[in-house]
Scaffold this motif. Sequence first.
Motif, PDB file in Angstrom:
ATOM      1  N   MET A 115      34.658  26.748  19.244  1.00 21.26           N
ATOM      2  CA  MET A 115      35.353  25.873  20.353  1.00 21.26           C
ATOM      3  C   MET A 115      34.409  24.584  20.866  1.00 21.26           C
ATOM      4  SD  MET A 115      35.229  26.233  24.577  1.00 21.26           S
ATOM      5  CE  MET A 115      33.422  26.480  24.181  1.00 21.26           C
ATOM      6  N   THR A 116      34.775  23.417  20.994  1.00 17.48           N
ATOM      7  CA  THR A 116      34.104  22.257  21.265  1.00 17.48           C
ATOM      8  C   THR A 116      34.720  21.672  22.515  1.00 17.48           C
ATOM      9  OG1 THR A 116      35.612  20.713  20.453  1.00 17.48           O
ATOM     10  CG2 THR A 116      33.977  21.725  18.659  1.00 17.48           C
ATOM     11  N   THR A 117      33.809  20.738  23.278  1.00 21.59           N
ATOM     12  CA  THR A 117      34.128  20.433  24.450  1.00 21.59           C
ATOM     13  C   THR A 117      35.320  19.100  24.365  1.00 21.59           C
ATOM     14  OG1 THR A 117      32.143  18.724  24.261  1.00 21.59           O
ATOM     15  CG2 THR A 117      32.163  20.858  25.679  1.00 21.59           C
ATOM     16  N   GLU A 118      35.644  19.128  23.055  1.00 21.74           N
ATOM     17  CA  GLU A 118      36.643  18.124  22.800  1.00 21.74           C
ATOM     18  C   GLU A 118      38.070  18.710  22.794  1.00 21.74           C
ATOM     19  OE1 GLU A 118      36.138  14.820  22.332  1.00 21.74           O
ATOM     20  OE2 GLU A 118      34.248  15.214  22.552  1.00 21.74           O
ATOM     21  N   ASN A 119      38.400  19.897  23.176  1.00 17.69           N
ATOM     22  CA  ASN A 119      39.528  20.734  23.083  1.00 17.69           C
ATOM     23  C   ASN A 119      39.681  20.878  24.673  1.00 17.69           C
ATOM     24  OD1 ASN A 119      39.728  21.025  20.400  1.00 17.69           O
ATOM     25  ND2 ASN A 119      38.405  22.651  20.309  1.00 17.69           N
ATOM     26  N   ALA A 120      40.503  20.151  25.346  1.00 14.34           N
ATOM     27  CA  ALA A 120      40.812  20.126  26.532  1.00 14.34           C
ATOM     28  C   ALA A 120      41.871  21.219  26.628  1.00 14.34           C
ATOM     29  CB  ALA A 120      41.449  18.760  27.048  1.00 14.34           C
ATOM     30  N   ASN A 121      41.482  22.068  27.819  1.00 11.99           N
ATOM     31  CA  ASN A 121      42.785  22.867  28.062  1.00 11.99           C
ATOM     32  C   ASN A 121      43.414  22.286  29.314  1.00 11.99           C
ATOM     33  OD1 ASN A 121      44.053  25.247  29.329  1.00 11.99           O
ATOM     34  ND2 ASN A 121      42.568  26.651  29.132  1.00 11.99           N
ATOM     35  N   PRO A 122      44.671  22.035  28.968  1.00 15.46           N
ATOM     36  CA  PRO A 122      45.586  21.432  30.330  1.00 15.46           C
ATOM     37  C   PRO A 122      45.856  22.349  31.470  1.00 15.46           C
ATOM     38  CG  PRO A 122      46.932  21.919  28.254  1.00 15.46           C
ATOM     39  CD  PRO A 122      45.571  22.073  27.823  1.00 15.46           C
ATOM     40  N   CYS A 123      45.576  23.544  31.195  1.00 15.90           N
ATOM     41  CA  CYS A 123      45.785  24.646  32.435  1.00 15.90           C
ATOM     42  C   CYS A 123      44.584  24.348  33.517  1.00 15.90           C
ATOM     43  CB  CYS A 123      46.036  25.796  31.793  1.00 15.90           C
ATOM     44  SG  CYS A 123      47.668  26.290  31.055  1.00 15.90           S
ATOM     45  N   ILE A 124      43.297  23.933  33.021  1.00 17.64           N
ATOM     46  CA  ILE A 124      42.296  24.085  33.887  1.00 17.64           C
ATOM     47  C   ILE A 124      41.779  22.604  34.024  1.00 17.64           C
ATOM     48  CG2 ILE A 124      39.787  24.988  34.072  1.00 17.64           C
ATOM     49  CD1 ILE A 124      40.674  27.114  31.957  1.00 17.64           C
ATOM     50  N   LYS A 125      41.995  22.172  35.111  1.00 19.07           N
ATOM     51  CA  LYS A 125      41.461  20.701  35.303  1.00 19.07           C
ATOM     52  C   LYS A 125      40.213  20.873  35.829  1.00 19.07           C
ATOM     53  CE  LYS A 125      46.168  18.661  36.562  1.00 19.07           C
ATOM     54  NZ  LYS A 125      46.996  17.962  37.460  1.00 19.07           N
ATOM     55  N   CYS A 126      39.115  19.744  35.662  1.00 17.18           N
ATOM     56  CA  CYS A 126      37.878  19.825  36.025  1.00 17.18           C
ATOM     57  C   CYS A 126      37.290  18.574  36.128  1.00 17.18           C
ATOM     58  CB  CYS A 126      37.090  21.004  35.145  1.00 17.18           C
ATOM     59  SG  CYS A 126      35.308  20.864  35.546  1.00 17.18           S
ATOM     60  N   THR A 127      36.584  18.266  37.148  1.00 19.56           N
ATOM     61  CA  THR A 127      35.898  16.752  37.206  1.00 19.56           C
ATOM     62  C   THR A 127      34.571  16.621  37.129  1.00 19.56           C
ATOM     63  OG1 THR A 127      36.100  16.961  39.494  1.00 19.56           O
ATOM     64  CG2 THR A 127      37.908  15.634  38.573  1.00 19.56           C
ATOM     65  N   VAL A 128      33.932  17.970  36.748  1.00 27.24           N
ATOM     66  CA  VAL A 128      32.521  18.326  36.922  1.00 27.24           C
ATOM     67  C   VAL A 128      31.951  17.876  35.729  1.00 27.24           C
ATOM     68  CG1 VAL A 128      30.569  20.004  37.420  1.00 27.24           C
ATOM     69  CG2 VAL A 128      32.774  20.100  38.594  1.00 27.24           C
ATOM     70  N   THR A 129      31.662  16.719  35.423  1.00 26.07           N
ATOM     71  CA  THR A 129      31.037  16.216  34.064  1.00 26.07           C
ATOM     72  C   THR A 129      29.752  16.647  33.784  1.00 26.07           C
ATOM     73  OG1 THR A 129      30.072  14.263  35.257  1.00 26.07           O
ATOM     74  CG2 THR A 129      32.288  13.977  34.396  1.00 26.07           C
ATOM     75  N   GLN A 130      28.840  17.380  34.554  1.00 29.16           N
ATOM     76  CA  GLN A 130      27.764  18.001  34.423  1.00 29.16           C
ATOM     77  C   GLN A 130      27.734  19.242  33.622  1.00 29.16           C
ATOM     78  OE1 GLN A 130      28.784  16.759  37.389  1.00 29.16           O
ATOM     79  NE2 GLN A 130      27.468  15.083  37.955  1.00 29.16           N
ATOM     80  N   CYS A 131      29.104  19.791  33.710  1.00 26.92           N
ATOM     81  CA  CYS A 131      29.156  21.045  33.160  1.00 26.92           C
ATOM     82  C   CYS A 131      29.366  20.968  31.559  1.00 26.92           C
ATOM     83  CB  CYS A 131      30.425  21.773  33.596  1.00 26.92           C
ATOM     84  SG  CYS A 131      30.891  23.388  33.114  1.00 26.92           S
ATOM     85  N   LYS A 132      28.670  22.005  30.982  1.00 21.95           N
ATOM     86  CA  LYS A 132      28.865  22.080  29.563  1.00 21.95           C
ATOM     87  C   LYS A 132      30.122  22.224  29.089  1.00 21.95           C
ATOM     88  CE  LYS A 132      27.037  25.624  26.211  1.00 21.95           C
ATOM     89  NZ  LYS A 132      26.188  26.979  26.020  1.00 21.95           N
TER      90      LYS A 132
END
Length: 61
Positions: free
Chosen positions: A1-18
């Motif tokens: 899993m990489t951070t490039e794989n967006a899960n469209p079911c979980i919106k998030c704006t916390v850019t500081q999160c891994k």
Amino acid sequence: MTTENANPCIKCTVTQCKHHCTTENYCSLNEIKVGTHEANPTVVQCTDCESFEVKSDSFNM
């Protein structure tokens, strides 16, 4: 899993999160855990994303 794989079911704006997707405002995890730091939560500020992990480069911001 990489951070490039967006899960469209979980919106998030916390850019500081891994787990924040680096290209969109979504989480890259398959699922998250939501919890609380209050005995009787009554407002949104009482809830927490317990899947949050700080990015290693967030310390340099």
